[in-house]
Scaffold this motif. Structure first.
Motif, short mmCIF file in Angstrom:
data_model
loop_
_atom_site.label_atom_id
_atom_site.label_comp_id
_atom_site.label_asym_id
_atom_site.label_seq_id
_atom_site.Cartn_x
_atom_site.Cartn_y
_atom_site.Cartn_z
N ALA A 156 30.25 48.53 35.38
CA ALA A 156 29.58 49.82 35.58
C ALA A 156 30.02 50.52 36.86
N GLU A 157 30.21 49.78 37.94
CA GLU A 157 30.54 50.38 39.23
C GLU A 157 31.95 50.97 39.26
N PHE A 158 32.78 50.61 38.28
CA PHE A 158 34.17 51.10 38.28
C PHE A 158 34.34 52.36 37.43
N HIS A 159 33.34 52.71 36.63
CA HIS A 159 33.29 53.96 35.87
C HIS A 159 34.49 54.13 34.92
N PHE A 160 34.83 53.07 34.20
CA PHE A 160 35.88 53.17 33.19
C PHE A 160 35.36 53.96 32.00
N PRO A 161 36.21 54.78 31.36
CA PRO A 161 35.77 55.48 30.12
C PRO A 161 35.49 54.48 29.00
N ASP A 162 34.67 54.90 28.05
CA ASP A 162 34.26 54.01 26.97
C ASP A 162 35.43 53.47 26.16
N ASP A 163 36.48 54.30 25.93
CA ASP A 163 37.59 53.80 25.13
C ASP A 163 38.37 52.71 25.86
N TYR A 164 38.39 52.75 27.20
CA TYR A 164 39.01 51.67 27.97
C TYR A 164 38.22 50.37 27.80
N VAL A 165 36.90 50.52 27.85
CA VAL A 165 36.03 49.34 27.73
C VAL A 165 36.20 48.71 26.35
N ARG A 166 36.19 49.53 25.29
CA ARG A 166 36.34 48.98 23.94
C ARG A 166 37.72 48.37 23.74
N SER A 167 38.75 48.99 24.30
CA SER A 167 40.11 48.46 24.12
C SER A 167 40.28 47.12 24.80
N ALA A 168 39.43 46.84 25.81
CA ALA A 168 39.51 45.55 26.49
C ALA A 168 39.19 44.39 25.56
N LEU A 169 38.46 44.68 24.46
CA LEU A 169 38.12 43.64 23.50
C LEU A 169 39.29 43.30 22.58
N ALA A 170 40.32 44.16 22.56
CA ALA A 170 41.46 43.93 21.68
C ALA A 170 42.52 43.04 22.32
N GLY A 171 42.38 42.75 23.60
CA GLY A 171 43.37 41.89 24.25
C GLY A 171 43.85 42.49 25.56
N ARG A 172 44.82 41.86 26.13
CA ARG A 172 45.27 42.24 27.47
C ARG A 172 46.17 43.46 27.50
N ILE A 173 46.32 44.15 26.38
CA ILE A 173 47.08 45.39 26.38
C ILE A 173 46.22 46.55 26.91
N SER A 174 44.92 46.32 27.13
CA SER A 174 44.03 47.36 27.62
C SER A 174 44.41 47.75 29.06
N PRO A 175 44.25 49.04 29.39
CA PRO A 175 44.52 49.49 30.77
C PRO A 175 43.69 48.75 31.82
N ILE A 176 42.53 48.23 31.41
CA ILE A 176 41.68 47.51 32.37
C ILE A 176 42.42 46.32 32.96
N TYR A 177 43.24 45.64 32.14
CA TYR A 177 43.95 44.45 32.62
C TYR A 177 45.20 44.78 33.41
N ASN A 178 45.50 46.08 33.52
CA ASN A 178 46.62 46.51 34.37
C ASN A 178 46.14 46.97 35.75
N SER A 179 44.86 46.76 35.99
CA SER A 179 44.28 47.16 37.27
C SER A 179 44.89 46.36 38.42
N THR A 180 45.07 47.03 39.54
CA THR A 180 45.60 46.34 40.73
C THR A 180 44.51 45.54 41.43
N ASP A 181 43.27 45.76 41.03
CA ASP A 181 42.15 45.02 41.62
C ASP A 181 41.90 43.75 40.79
N SER A 182 42.24 42.59 41.34
CA SER A 182 42.07 41.33 40.61
C SER A 182 40.62 41.05 40.28
N ASN A 183 39.71 41.61 41.04
CA ASN A 183 38.28 41.41 40.79
C ASN A 183 37.87 42.05 39.46
N VAL A 184 38.47 43.20 39.16
CA VAL A 184 38.18 43.89 37.90
C VAL A 184 38.58 43.00 36.72
#
Length: 561
Positions: free
Chosen positions: A487-515
């Motif tokens: 919640a604190e990172f304010h990702f759009p909903d489509d980014y959040v849903r795409s994270a369920l499809a695997g590591r191709i999601s933009p979320i996993y390309n984040s430079t913040d390892s904590n994310v």
């Protein structure tokens, strides 16, 4: 009286009519004929069929079961690549779900067709349908086209699998049936092993995921001469014309039955992910599903547009407590298999950053032990005969393994997960295929096709239903968990849903390892909760076994009316 005929039209076997089945004759293990008290000879089901033809027939049938298993699991490791190529995250579940959903939507109808038409030509036609669907999947330009291909392949695959069971019910004795049916489980399981491995290998290669579906074409073409020229023919109710046989099909029941399954899968797949649970579309779909359910029950109960002999669902068989509980045991073990095969690879992709192929290899402990204990159970069942013991033991092991999988975290060692997999595999494998032989032994000869159809619905149907439920849990719980954790990172909903499809999601390309760590932990927690389904289904398997009659099945009564 129905006859089995060879390609040259010669009669290979006359099936004994019910009126002649009151004899005290048994068949010898080597297939020789034994005289009964009035010196009437009882022929082995394969009397007149050369051994080499039967051997090639078995190869062709087992290949069909292998291809069915292959397509059941091949989508487990291609979904990420499909999403990357075609997009549309909301349709991704249909890559895995479309095949078993279509299979179960037509399985009762297929069972009816196999009880009235020539089983040789039915299995050839359904194999051709399966190949057409595979070709469409391989060439699919959009996710919608891929879904259509998976549905067509699922319809054909259901006919292939049921055709394999039908052949063994016709051409084997009761004593042989459990071992031959275990062979079906072996072939299906081997296909299930190859499914994720082949899917992952093609996804990681230059051939791409498309060849995960194209591979079916040359394999079926290789065996096509056996299907066309070697398979023996057998047509029940040979005295009826094709037109007369078509009139006995319960078309209304077939449509209502298909609507029930398709609507149920539709709502579970899109509910919460694409449609809000409280939206008008979701509510309308549930209402139509409920109305269709009531209509199907009434239509089958009161023979509306059908009759007692032709109705799609053999309700009279459900009066048998043993048969109902065997269906429950088959359904729960199929649920365990479906959930485990799909979510173990996903777990390793998130926690170990495995490729699709590496994640598939991680599933091997489950599949190897699953197959081994299918064969052990099939070989020992005619000797032990107390079939309830298999369900009791299987249920206890599944509950234990499921409870352990419910404790996993990102730090759980690979060795521990393998151990948990093995417990679940043994528990699911012991009862998985036995239901076919048990059901055939519990009913009159004329009801065996219908009893096998019920077991097939339980096995294929609940594998499809379990994947739909598991997919709904994963999509909805996963989205909520990720949304709250990030919640604190304010990702759009489509980014959040795409994270369920695997590591191709933009979320996993984040430079913040904590994310990335937060996202992985949220998804692993979701998968852990999906594995909670195994505890419930294992408990149902165990309780069902305890409620079964304490009796020995009679697998020698081949002439029982």
């Amino acid at each position: 009286m129905a006859a089995i005929t060879g390609e040259d039209g010669k009669v290979l076997q006359d099936k004994i009519s019910p009126s002649s089945q009151n004899l005290s004759t048994s068949q010898l293990e080597d297939g020789r004929l034994e005289k009964n008290i009035d010196d009437t000879e009882v022929k082995h089901p394969r009397h007149g069929l050369p051994a080499w033809k039967w051997a090639l027939t078995c190869v062709g049938l087992y290949l069909g079961a292998l291809l069915y298993g292959l397509d059941t699991t091949i989508a487990a490791d291609v979904q990420g690549s499909v999403y990357e190529a075609l997009g549309e995250i909301q349709n991704l579940q249909w890559v895995g779900l479309g095949f078993p959903m279509a299979s179960v939507a037509v399985v009762l109808l297929m069972g009816r067709l196999y009880s009235i038409f020539d089983i040789k030509w039915l299995i050839i036609i359904t194999t051709a349908i399966f190949e057409v669907g595979s070709a469409i999947c391989g060439a699919a330009p959009t996710s919608d086209a891929l879904t259509v291909g998976r549905v067509i392949a699922g319809i054909g695959g259901s006919g292939m699998y049921l055709g394999c069971l039908s052949y063994f019910s016709v051409f084997t004795t009761n004593k042989e049936a459990s071992l031959y049916n275990a062979g079906i489980g072996l072939a299906w399981g081997f296909g299930s092993i190859l499914g994720p491995v082949i899917g992952g290998a093609f996804s990681d290669s230059s051939a791409t995921w498309r060849w995960a579906f194209y591979i079916n074409l040359p394999l079926a073409a290789l065996m096509s001469p056996v299907y066309l020229f070697i398979f023996p023919s057998f047509r029940p109710n040979k005295e009826k014309t094709i037109l007369q046989s078509l009139k006995t099909i319960d078309a209304v029941g077939a449509v209502l039955n298909a609507v029930l399954f398709v609507l149920f899968m539709l709502v579970l797949t899109f509910g919460g992910a694409t449609w809000a649970w409280g939206s008008g579309r979701t509510i309308a779909a549930w209402v139509v599903w409920g109305v269709s359910s009531v209509m199907f029950i009434l239509q089958q109960t009161f023979f509306i547009f059908t009759d007692a002999e032709s109705r799609l669902l053999p309700l009279h068989l459900l009066k048998s407590r043993a048969l109902v509980l065997v269906c429950v045991g088959t359904a729960t073990s199929a649920t365990v298999v479906g959930v485990t095969i799909y979510y173990i690879p996903l777990l390793f992709q998130f926690t170990r950053n495995d490729s699709a192929l590496q994640a598939a290899v991680r599933l091997l402990p489950f599949i190897v032990f699953f197959i081994f204990f299918i064969m052990v159970a099939g070989g020992s069942l005619p000797v032990v005969r107390r079939y309830n013991l298999y369900y009791i033991l299987g249920g206890a092991l599944v509950v234990t393994g499921g409870a352990l999988l419910f404790t996993i975290t990102p730090e759980t060692s690979v060795a521990r997960i393998y151990g948990y997999e093995i417990l679940v595999a043994v528990g699911a494998g012991i009862p998985f295929q036995n239901g076919y032989a048990i059901a055939a032994s519990k009913v009159a000869k004329q009801d065996r096709a219908a009893a096998i159809g019920l077991i097939n619905v339980a096995q294929i149907g609940f594998m499809a239903i379990s994947l739909a439920i598991a997919g709904a849990l994963f999509q909805n719980l996963g989205y909520q968990s990720l949304k709250g954790a990030l919640a604190e990172f304010h990702f759009p909903d489509d980014y959040v849903r795409s994270a369920l499809a695997g590591r191709i999601s933009p979320i996993y390309n984040s430079t913040d390892s904590n994310v990335i760590d937060i996202a992985v932990r949220a998804i692993v927690d979701t998968i852990r909760r999906v594995f909670g389904m195994l505890i419930g289904t294992g408990a149902a398997l165990l309780v069902g076994g305890l409620l079964m009659p304490w009796e020995k099945a009679d697998f020698a009564a081949d002439l029982e009316d």
